[in-house]
Enzyme design. Structure first.
Site, PDB file in Angstrom:
ATOM      1  CG  ASP A  10      -0.491  -1.024  -6.362  1.00  0.00           C
ATOM      2  OD1 ASP A  10      -0.227  -2.244  -6.320  1.00  0.00           O
ATOM      3  OD2 ASP A  10       0.370  -0.136  -6.250  1.00  0.00           O
ATOM      4  CB  SER A  11       0.272  -2.725  -2.177  1.00  0.00           C
ATOM      5  OG  SER A  11       1.277  -2.529  -3.149  1.00  0.00           O
ATOM      6  N   GLY A  43       4.193  -7.046  -0.585  1.00  0.00           N
ATOM      7  CA  GLY A  43       5.090  -8.079  -1.113  1.00  0.00           C
ATOM      8  C   GLY A  43       5.856  -8.872  -0.074  1.00  0.00           C
ATOM      9  CG  ASN A  74       2.234  -8.213 -10.589  1.00  0.00           C
ATOM     10  OD1 ASN A  74       2.218  -9.024 -11.491  1.00  0.00           O
ATOM     11  ND2 ASN A  74       2.291  -6.912 -10.819  1.00  0.00           N
ATOM     12  CD  GLU A 151       7.437   3.303  -3.614  1.00  0.00           C
ATOM     13  OE1 GLU A 151       7.626   3.961  -2.587  1.00  0.00           O
ATOM     14  OE2 GLU A 151       6.435   2.590  -3.793  1.00  0.00           O
ATOM     15  CB  CYS A 183       6.627  -6.218  -9.388  1.00  0.00           C
ATOM     16  SG  CYS A 183       6.605  -5.021  -8.039  1.00  0.00           S
ATOM     17  CG  HIS A 185       7.112  -0.359  -7.730  1.00  0.00           C
ATOM     18  ND1 HIS A 185       5.911  -0.869  -7.280  1.00  0.00           N
ATOM     19  CD2 HIS A 185       7.395   0.696  -6.933  1.00  0.00           C
ATOM     20  CE1 HIS A 185       5.498  -0.142  -6.261  1.00  0.00           C
ATOM     21  NE2 HIS A 185       6.380   0.808  -6.020  1.00  0.00           N
TER      22      HIS A 185
HETATM   23  N1  DGL Z   1       2.322  -3.544  -5.840  1.00  0.00           N
HETATM   24  C1  DGL Z   1       3.238  -4.598  -5.460  1.00  0.00           C
HETATM   25  C2  DGL Z   1       3.253  -5.652  -6.571  1.00  0.00           C
HETATM   26  O1  DGL Z   1       2.919  -5.415  -7.706  1.00  0.00           O
HETATM   27  C3  DGL Z   1       4.631  -4.083  -5.184  1.00  0.00           C
HETATM   28  C4  DGL Z   1       4.731  -3.282  -3.912  1.00  0.00           C
HETATM   29  C5  DGL Z   1       4.354  -4.082  -2.672  1.00  0.00           C
HETATM   30  O2  DGL Z   1       5.129  -4.950  -2.240  1.00  0.00           O
HETATM   31  O3  DGL Z   1       3.276  -3.836  -2.132  1.00  0.00           O
HETATM   32  O4  DGL Z   1       3.601  -6.782  -6.299  1.00  0.00           O
END
Ligand code: DGL
Length: 270
Positions: A10-11, A43, A74, A151, A183, A185
């Site tokens: 994940d990011s 994102g 995502n 967060e 997403c 989160h």
């Molecule tokens: N993990 C990102 C998503 O699911 C959300 C956080 C980001 O912008 O990196 O899109």
């Protein structure tokens, strides 16, 4: 039977919601998680940049000998799943396809809403897959403020509710019966989102759908590990301390000293 671990990236920290769902459904699989906290958020970045990061993340996971890669983010799924499949030979699973499959299963009215980051919404990936599935009416909205709220742990207070109202009112008016939480989160804000959307809208948490999909794919390929210990390793590209605090909240258990800091520079070649 294949004892190698499953890789998840994940990011940042949000993908722990996906790891949590996978761990619950496949408790005997070993899991390796990579959170690219040094480069989060994805994102708001361009497709090319997100693809480059995703390729590096996948190379790192493969260096840990994973048998499959789950793209828990995502934004990364929207941008990079096709590229990753063409570059790497292990099964690559993306949250977007999983969420679409579940939404198609649930929706009766065939009016479906999608919420995600700017990059995810702009990619049009959810829309095009839903249209391929026969849904003409898709309403998508970017909800970037949900990420910092989750967060911060501000998931059920007045601010979260106000933000949810502002973002989601147009969707509620569009008469959707299914909303994809597109997403990592957003599952944490499920309570306020459900409240604003009302009981007529079913929420799709792609974390649960990708866990199901992964289970099916491992079984079909004969590479599941039914007798493993369910070990988990967590790698982050930035400050292990913040990952520990926020990550523990996302995962619902203390990550404590199971976190390792990793430098992806050596995976940024060719
Ligand atoms: N993990 C990102 C998503 O699911 C959300 C956080 C980001 O912008 O990196 O899109």
């Amino acid at each position: 039977m294949d004892q190698r671990p499953i890789g998840i990236f994940d990011s940042g920290i949000g993908g722990l919601t996906v790891l949590h769902a996978i761990g619950a459904l496949l408790p005997s699989e070993d899991l390796v998680y990579l959170g690219d906290t040094a480069r989060v958020p994805y994102g708001t970045k361009s497709t090319d940049t997100v693809i480059r990061y995703s390729v590096e993340n996948t190379r790192f996971l493969l260096s840990r000998d994973v048998k499959a890669v789950v793209v828990a983010c995502n934004t990364a799924s929207a941008a990079s799943v096709d590229v990753l499949r063409s570059e790497f030979s292990v099964p690559i699973l993306g949250v977007i396809e999983a969420g679409v499959e579940e939404a198609l299963r649930l929706s009766v009215s065939r009016r479906i809403g999608v919420i995600g980051t700017y990059a995810t919404v702009q990619s049009g990936k959810y829309e095009s897959l839903l249209r391929q599935g026969g849904v003409a009416d898709v309403a998508s909205i970017a909800c970037p403020l949900f990420v910092p709220l989750a967060e911060e742990g501000w998931t059920d207070n007045k601010v979260a509710e106000d933000v949810a109202h502002i973002y989601l009112e147009p969707l509620a008016k569009a008469g959707i019966d299914t909303l994809i939480l597109g997403c990592t989160h957003y599952p944490l804000l499920q309570g306020v989102i459900a409240k604003v959307c009302g009981p007529g809208v079913r929420l799709v948490n792609s974390a649960d759908s990708i866990a199901e999909r992964l289970k099916g794919q491992l079984a079909a390929a004969g590479i599941e590990n039914a007798a493993g210990a369910g070990n988990r390793r967590f790698y982050f590209t930035d400050s292990a301390e913040r990952a520990r605090i926020v990550g523990s909240r996302f995962l619902g258990e203390d990550l404590e000293n199971r976190i390792q800091l990793v430098d992806l520079t050596e995976f940024a070649h060719h």
